[in-house]
Design a protein around this motif. Sequence first.
Motif, PDB file in Angstrom:
ATOM      1  N   ASP A 164       0.808  -1.188   0.120  1.00  0.00           N
ATOM      2  CA  ASP A 164       0.199  -0.066  -0.062  1.00  0.00           C
ATOM      3  C   ASP A 164       0.720   1.174   0.160  1.00  0.00           C
ATOM      4  N   SER A 197      -4.279   6.856  -8.947  1.00  0.00           N
ATOM      5  CA  SER A 197      -4.772   5.987  -7.945  1.00  0.00           C
ATOM      6  C   SER A 197      -5.349   4.623  -8.525  1.00  0.00           C
ATOM      7  N   GLY A 198      -5.229   3.770  -7.792  1.00  0.00           N
ATOM      8  CA  GLY A 198      -5.603   2.479  -8.107  1.00  0.00           C
ATOM      9  C   GLY A 198      -4.572   1.189  -7.859  1.00  0.00           C
ATOM     10  N   VAL A 199      -4.409  -0.053  -8.427  1.00  0.00           N
ATOM     11  CA  VAL A 199      -3.706  -1.047  -7.962  1.00  0.00           C
ATOM     12  C   VAL A 199      -2.948  -1.328  -9.242  1.00  0.00           C
ATOM     13  N   GLY A 229       0.365  -7.197  -6.258  1.00  0.00           N
ATOM     14  CA  GLY A 229      -0.057  -5.773  -6.395  1.00  0.00           C
ATOM     15  C   GLY A 229       0.326  -4.628  -5.316  1.00  0.00           C
ATOM     16  N   THR A 230       0.287  -3.641  -5.766  1.00  0.00           N
ATOM     17  CA  THR A 230       0.443  -2.356  -5.003  1.00  0.00           C
ATOM     18  C   THR A 230      -0.904  -1.289  -5.148  1.00  0.00           C
ATOM     19  N   GLN A 231      -1.326  -1.200  -4.035  1.00  0.00           N
ATOM     20  CA  GLN A 231      -2.443  -0.308  -3.877  1.00  0.00           C
ATOM     21  C   GLN A 231      -2.138   1.204  -3.716  1.00  0.00           C
ATOM     22  N   LYS A 240      -2.843   5.099  -3.658  1.00  0.00           N
ATOM     23  CA  LYS A 240      -3.914   6.359  -3.370  1.00  0.00           C
ATOM     24  C   LYS A 240      -3.265   7.622  -3.382  1.00  0.00           C
ATOM     25  N   GLY A 257      -9.629  -8.402  -4.193  1.00  0.00           N
ATOM     26  CA  GLY A 257      -8.358  -8.115  -3.406  1.00  0.00           C
ATOM     27  C   GLY A 257      -7.190  -9.069  -3.807  1.00  0.00           C
TER      28      GLY A 257
END
Lengths: 111, 112
Positions: A10, A82-84, A104-106, A108, B40
Amino acid sequence: GIQVEQSPPDLILQEGANSTLRCNFSDSVNNLQWFHQNPWGQLINLFYIPSGTKQNGRLSATTVATERYSLLYISSSQTTDSGVYFCARHILTGGGNKLTFGTGTQLKVEL
Amino acid sequence: ETGVTQSPTHLIKTRGQQVTLRCSSQSGHNTVSWYQQALGQGPQFIFQYYREEENGRGNFPPRFSGLQFPNYSSELNVNALELDDSALYLCASSFSFGNEQFFGPGTRLTVL
């Protein structure tokens, strides 16, 4: 099995900031893709980069196949970034090939 | 140049039912791959079709099956739906396997 790990999981940025996302592989890389998944689920192609460095506007990517990692650079981030973010490597399987995605990297980006 | 399209956009089914999802490949592409993305998580490879034949399969049971047509469009069929089949199903096309894959917008399947 072949692992694809991404870091950080994140990330929160202020608009205008720069960031680096990392993708590590447990095995050698044939071909690699970076994607941005928007909030509606669409996977948008960012880079197809088995090795070397590529740039597209504010984004650039570097893959060092011998070291088994790839980096995605985002400069002057905007809220629309922003997003994954996913990296995915191509793996040959039974005559074809599949993409194995990272975790994944979230991201924001805030005003 | 037309991109990858998928239909329907959303679908709600009940457990035990069967579903068919459709994908039209990008112009000039002859290979279609299907992926399942649970909430997710990253997408998981289901199978790939090249010149109308299955060309690789992931760790999915036989109730997941597919077809590719002469125009390179493709269908994903899932029989005996289970609650865990609820996911975003993504289709990707490429010019031959091993090349860059381009994704459609996905079909969001909900199994009740």
